[in-house]
Motif scaffolding. Sequence first.
Motif, PDB file in Angstrom:
ATOM      1  N   MET A   1     -22.509 -11.589   0.970  1.00 27.41           N
ATOM      2  CA  MET A   1     -23.855 -12.489   0.974  1.00 27.41           C
ATOM      3  C   MET A   1     -24.073 -13.126   2.110  1.00 27.41           C
ATOM      4  O   MET A   1     -23.292 -13.679   2.796  1.00 27.41           O
ATOM      5  CB  MET A   1     -23.668 -13.295  -0.284  1.00 27.41           C
ATOM      6  CG  MET A   1     -24.808 -14.232  -0.248  1.00 27.41           C
ATOM      7  SD  MET A   1     -24.952 -15.501  -1.470  1.00 27.41           S
ATOM      8  CE  MET A   1     -24.858 -14.417  -2.874  1.00 27.41           C
ATOM      9  N   LYS A   2     -25.301 -12.917   2.634  1.00 24.46           N
ATOM     10  CA  LYS A   2     -25.561 -13.589   3.965  1.00 24.46           C
ATOM     11  C   LYS A   2     -26.551 -14.651   3.852  1.00 24.46           C
ATOM     12  O   LYS A   2     -27.491 -14.848   3.292  1.00 24.46           O
ATOM     13  CB  LYS A   2     -26.541 -12.390   5.011  1.00 24.46           C
ATOM     14  CG  LYS A   2     -25.764 -11.235   5.100  1.00 24.46           C
ATOM     15  CD  LYS A   2     -26.356 -10.228   5.921  1.00 24.46           C
ATOM     16  CE  LYS A   2     -25.664  -8.894   6.313  1.00 24.46           C
ATOM     17  NZ  LYS A   2     -26.432  -7.900   7.105  1.00 24.46           N
ATOM     18  N   ILE A   3     -26.056 -15.747   4.824  1.00 25.03           N
ATOM     19  CA  ILE A   3     -26.928 -16.910   4.603  1.00 25.03           C
ATOM     20  C   ILE A   3     -28.007 -17.100   5.949  1.00 25.03           C
ATOM     21  O   ILE A   3     -27.303 -16.842   6.995  1.00 25.03           O
ATOM     22  CB  ILE A   3     -26.034 -18.323   4.863  1.00 25.03           C
ATOM     23  CG1 ILE A   3     -25.088 -18.194   3.790  1.00 25.03           C
ATOM     24  CG2 ILE A   3     -27.022 -19.510   4.681  1.00 25.03           C
ATOM     25  CD1 ILE A   3     -25.596 -18.265   2.204  1.00 25.03           C
ATOM     26  N   THR A   4     -29.237 -17.011   5.935  1.00 25.60           N
ATOM     27  CA  THR A   4     -30.074 -16.998   6.834  1.00 25.60           C
ATOM     28  C   THR A   4     -30.676 -18.479   7.184  1.00 25.60           C
ATOM     29  O   THR A   4     -30.620 -19.310   6.403  1.00 25.60           O
ATOM     30  CB  THR A   4     -31.266 -16.105   6.467  1.00 25.60           C
ATOM     31  OG1 THR A   4     -32.063 -16.576   5.419  1.00 25.60           O
ATOM     32  CG2 THR A   4     -30.822 -14.628   6.018  1.00 25.60           C
ATOM     33  N   THR A   5     -31.460 -18.352   8.460  1.00 23.92           N
ATOM     34  CA  THR A   5     -32.043 -19.538   8.997  1.00 23.92           C
ATOM     35  C   THR A   5     -33.244 -19.837   8.041  1.00 23.92           C
ATOM     36  O   THR A   5     -34.207 -18.928   7.891  1.00 23.92           O
ATOM     37  CB  THR A   5     -32.438 -19.379  10.327  1.00 23.92           C
ATOM     38  OG1 THR A   5     -31.368 -18.927  11.037  1.00 23.92           O
ATOM     39  CG2 THR A   5     -33.130 -20.579  10.944  1.00 23.92           C
ATOM     40  N   PRO A   6     -33.410 -21.238   7.459  1.00 25.89           N
ATOM     41  CA  PRO A   6     -34.562 -21.321   6.954  1.00 25.89           C
ATOM     42  C   PRO A   6     -35.697 -21.754   7.698  1.00 25.89           C
ATOM     43  O   PRO A   6     -35.564 -21.654   8.767  1.00 25.89           O
ATOM     44  CB  PRO A   6     -34.169 -22.636   6.133  1.00 25.89           C
ATOM     45  CG  PRO A   6     -32.974 -23.329   6.868  1.00 25.89           C
ATOM     46  CD  PRO A   6     -32.492 -22.154   7.497  1.00 25.89           C
ATOM     47  N   ASP A   7     -36.830 -22.030   6.965  1.00 28.43           N
ATOM     48  CA  ASP A   7     -37.994 -22.599   7.663  1.00 28.43           C
ATOM     49  C   ASP A   7     -37.748 -23.872   8.615  1.00 28.43           C
ATOM     50  O   ASP A   7     -37.750 -24.920   7.732  1.00 28.43           O
ATOM     51  CB  ASP A   7     -39.156 -22.482   6.982  1.00 28.43           C
ATOM     52  CG  ASP A   7     -40.444 -23.061   7.725  1.00 28.43           C
ATOM     53  OD1 ASP A   7     -40.373 -23.241   8.787  1.00 28.43           O
ATOM     54  OD2 ASP A   7     -41.485 -23.332   6.931  1.00 28.43           O
ATOM     55  N   ILE A   8     -37.661 -23.825   9.807  1.00 30.29           N
ATOM     56  CA  ILE A   8     -37.392 -25.513  10.123  1.00 30.29           C
ATOM     57  C   ILE A   8     -38.724 -25.662  11.091  1.00 30.29           C
ATOM     58  O   ILE A   8     -38.415 -26.924  11.566  1.00 30.29           O
ATOM     59  CB  ILE A   8     -36.127 -25.263  11.248  1.00 30.29           C
ATOM     60  CG1 ILE A   8     -36.380 -24.094  12.306  1.00 30.29           C
ATOM     61  CG2 ILE A   8     -35.033 -24.789  10.348  1.00 30.29           C
ATOM     62  CD1 ILE A   8     -35.215 -23.975  13.400  1.00 30.29           C
ATOM     63  N   GLY A   9     -39.545 -25.380  10.823  1.00 23.93           N
ATOM     64  CA  GLY A   9     -41.007 -26.136  11.444  1.00 23.93           C
ATOM     65  C   GLY A   9     -41.318 -25.604  12.805  1.00 23.93           C
ATOM     66  O   GLY A   9     -42.285 -26.121  13.347  1.00 23.93           O
ATOM     67  N   VAL A  10     -40.525 -24.813  13.387  1.00 25.29           N
ATOM     68  CA  VAL A  10     -40.796 -24.185  14.891  1.00 25.29           C
ATOM     69  C   VAL A  10     -40.259 -22.842  14.683  1.00 25.29           C
ATOM     70  O   VAL A  10     -39.828 -22.528  13.990  1.00 25.29           O
ATOM     71  CB  VAL A  10     -39.629 -25.248  15.802  1.00 25.29           C
ATOM     72  CG1 VAL A  10     -40.176 -26.560  15.958  1.00 25.29           C
ATOM     73  CG2 VAL A  10     -38.170 -24.992  15.423  1.00 25.29           C
ATOM     74  N   ASP A  11     -40.839 -22.183  16.107  1.00 23.51           N
ATOM     75  CA  ASP A  11     -40.556 -20.869  16.010  1.00 23.51           C
ATOM     76  C   ASP A  11     -39.048 -20.420  16.159  1.00 23.51           C
ATOM     77  O   ASP A  11     -38.316 -19.514  15.524  1.00 23.51           O
ATOM     78  CB  ASP A  11     -41.526 -20.321  17.456  1.00 23.51           C
ATOM     79  CG  ASP A  11     -43.077 -20.399  17.003  1.00 23.51           C
ATOM     80  OD1 ASP A  11     -43.471 -20.164  15.753  1.00 23.51           O
ATOM     81  OD2 ASP A  11     -43.679 -20.545  17.949  1.00 23.51           O
ATOM     82  N   LYS A  12     -38.444 -21.201  17.022  1.00 16.83           N
ATOM     83  CA  LYS A  12     -36.891 -20.881  17.311  1.00 16.83           C
ATOM     84  C   LYS A  12     -36.418 -22.333  17.689  1.00 16.83           C
ATOM     85  O   LYS A  12     -36.890 -23.208  18.070  1.00 16.83           O
ATOM     86  CB  LYS A  12     -37.034 -19.759  18.203  1.00 16.83           C
ATOM     87  CG  LYS A  12     -37.523 -20.206  19.726  1.00 16.83           C
ATOM     88  CD  LYS A  12     -37.363 -18.970  20.432  1.00 16.83           C
ATOM     89  CE  LYS A  12     -37.841 -19.402  22.094  1.00 16.83           C
ATOM     90  NZ  LYS A  12     -37.872 -18.171  22.920  1.00 16.83           N
TER      91      LYS A  12
END
Length: 649
Positions: A1-12
């Motif tokens: 199972m992979k944990i990914t980057t959520p929406d943090i309000g910026v492009d990167k």
Amino acid sequence: MKITTPDIGVDKATVAEILIKVGDTISVDESIVLLESDKASVEVPSTSAGVVKSILVNQGDEVAEGAVLIELEAEGQTAAPAVEAPQAAPAPAAEVKAEPVAPVAAPAAASQTVDVQVPDIGVEKAVVGEILVAVGDEIEVDQSIVVVESDKATVEVPSTAAGVVESISIQVGDSVKEGVVILQVKSASSAAPAAQAASQPAAAPAPVSEAPAAAPQAAAVPAGDVDVAVPDLGVDKAAVAEILVAVGDKVEKDQSIIVVESDKATVEVPSAAAGVIKAIHVALGQNVSEGIALVTIEAEGQAAPAAPAPAATPVAAPAAAPAPKAAAPVAPTAHSADKLSKEQNAANAKVYAGPAVRKLARELGVVLAEVKASGPHARLMKEDLFAYVKTRLTAPAPVPVAAAAAPSGLPKLPSFDAFGGVEEKVLTRLQQVSIPQLSLNNYIPQVTQFDSADITELEAWRNDLKGGFKKDGISLTIMAFIIKAVAHLLKEEREFAGHLSDDGKSVLLRNEIHMGIAVATPDGLTVPVLRNPDQKSIKQIAVELGELGQKARDKKLSPKDLQGANFTISSLGAIGGTAFTPLVNWPQVAILGISPAAMQPVWNGQGFDPKLMLPLSLSYDHRVINGADAARFTNKLTKLLQDIRTLLI
């Protein structure tokens, strides 16, 4: 199972810190990495519990939404589901041509396993916002299993089969589209019904593909008027939740014009053409179904060939004709069902909640922004609404006197044009967010007690020790000794580390000591917190002091690093000065200021001795602390610093 980057309000953002390591057992919502951008520092939580199998990012890497951070071996999962998940990968490429996937499920029916797929949700792709079931759960047909979200809609996807969830092929944060396998259900039914259930999702997209095909035909008709109808919502009927335009408004193609809502989905219906709204055929609260005309748009520059319009869309014409007549009697019903104003409905649309919750909020007249969320990822649940309404009904009436406590504020600045004008320098973000907190000091009756401590012997001892500390990479400053002495004293004088109660009738005495240490950075002053200094050695305090100071200067402090302090020390260090009056940091009641030490002549009864004297400035909230108590506090502190050995007695 992979944990990914959520929406943090910026492009990167940049990976500032990795908070776990391979082999660690972590729980749901436990922080795994710290991400940092020029806007915010965010601790990313794990969306699943299990053992860290691998870490796929390094400190300093730049990541965007959806980037894989770690690989997790989830608790209670076998290798089989992990192998099955990649098999679902080709499905997204199928897009609308997902019909061939259905026959693949037919052989699976022999083993009584059914694939549940993403239905047509009206957009090319959406993000998995919430998974409502777990492996091993027993589910029914039409039971909501996942919530997917896009810019246009929030949709609860129902199960097309009943049985036990055998595996889940997606994760929160994944982007999915029509035809992607969500989960596999082991059905208790026979092979034949299972095959039928599997074939139903494939059959559903067929009429849906016709509906979008009809819309372009209507938009492409060279008539002056274009009717925008209700698309396929996956349910028999839905209610008009919000009308986003008015007659006479000019709209663009694909601009959202109406929000329709059912128990399963909230959908923003886009305009099929650019032009002016000529008529609105529905009212708030009205139940509508697929094909019913919502609005008529007078398309731009297309008034000449109006005659072919009825011929091109013969079905739409009868539906559009009676609609204006029905609009008048429906309007009163909408007002009785929806107790919120247009502005309040617009505010509710920005809150993370499901369709059923939004519908209930309108019926109860609740503004969702005022409700505290308890669901995963700050999602509002029905229970939150009920708790809020119950609290409002049982809360005592507001006291009118409370209005007098509101700050009056300062008047606006005068114009300086006649005196040479001004040049504007924008405050740093840190300075801007500090203003409300500093303004609270206007309501604290603050007094400052000044004193000075003889640290001649203490400084000599520090100089003897710092060489050994330096070999270990530790900077030993006089602040480490001051922190230890103050922490020892706060255990005796607990009021100085307490808080004034809201009713002003008692002092809340804290059970632990957490000391804020003011640190100057290029962006302004920040105050990280040193935990339980009374339980640590001078060496431990020196190490943590250095780490906190470096994190503050590197902008790597997490929200946890800044919370929970009940006493603060602010030092001018080697900057200069002889004394100052530090501001009490509410809700604390005291703060100690340290100015640079200086050699001074001190009378010993017969002559003057050169002594290294350290100026102390103790500011305190006079509502909690009396002047005599403050004087005794600084006097005790001077004696502790004069002979640090008394800490051992």
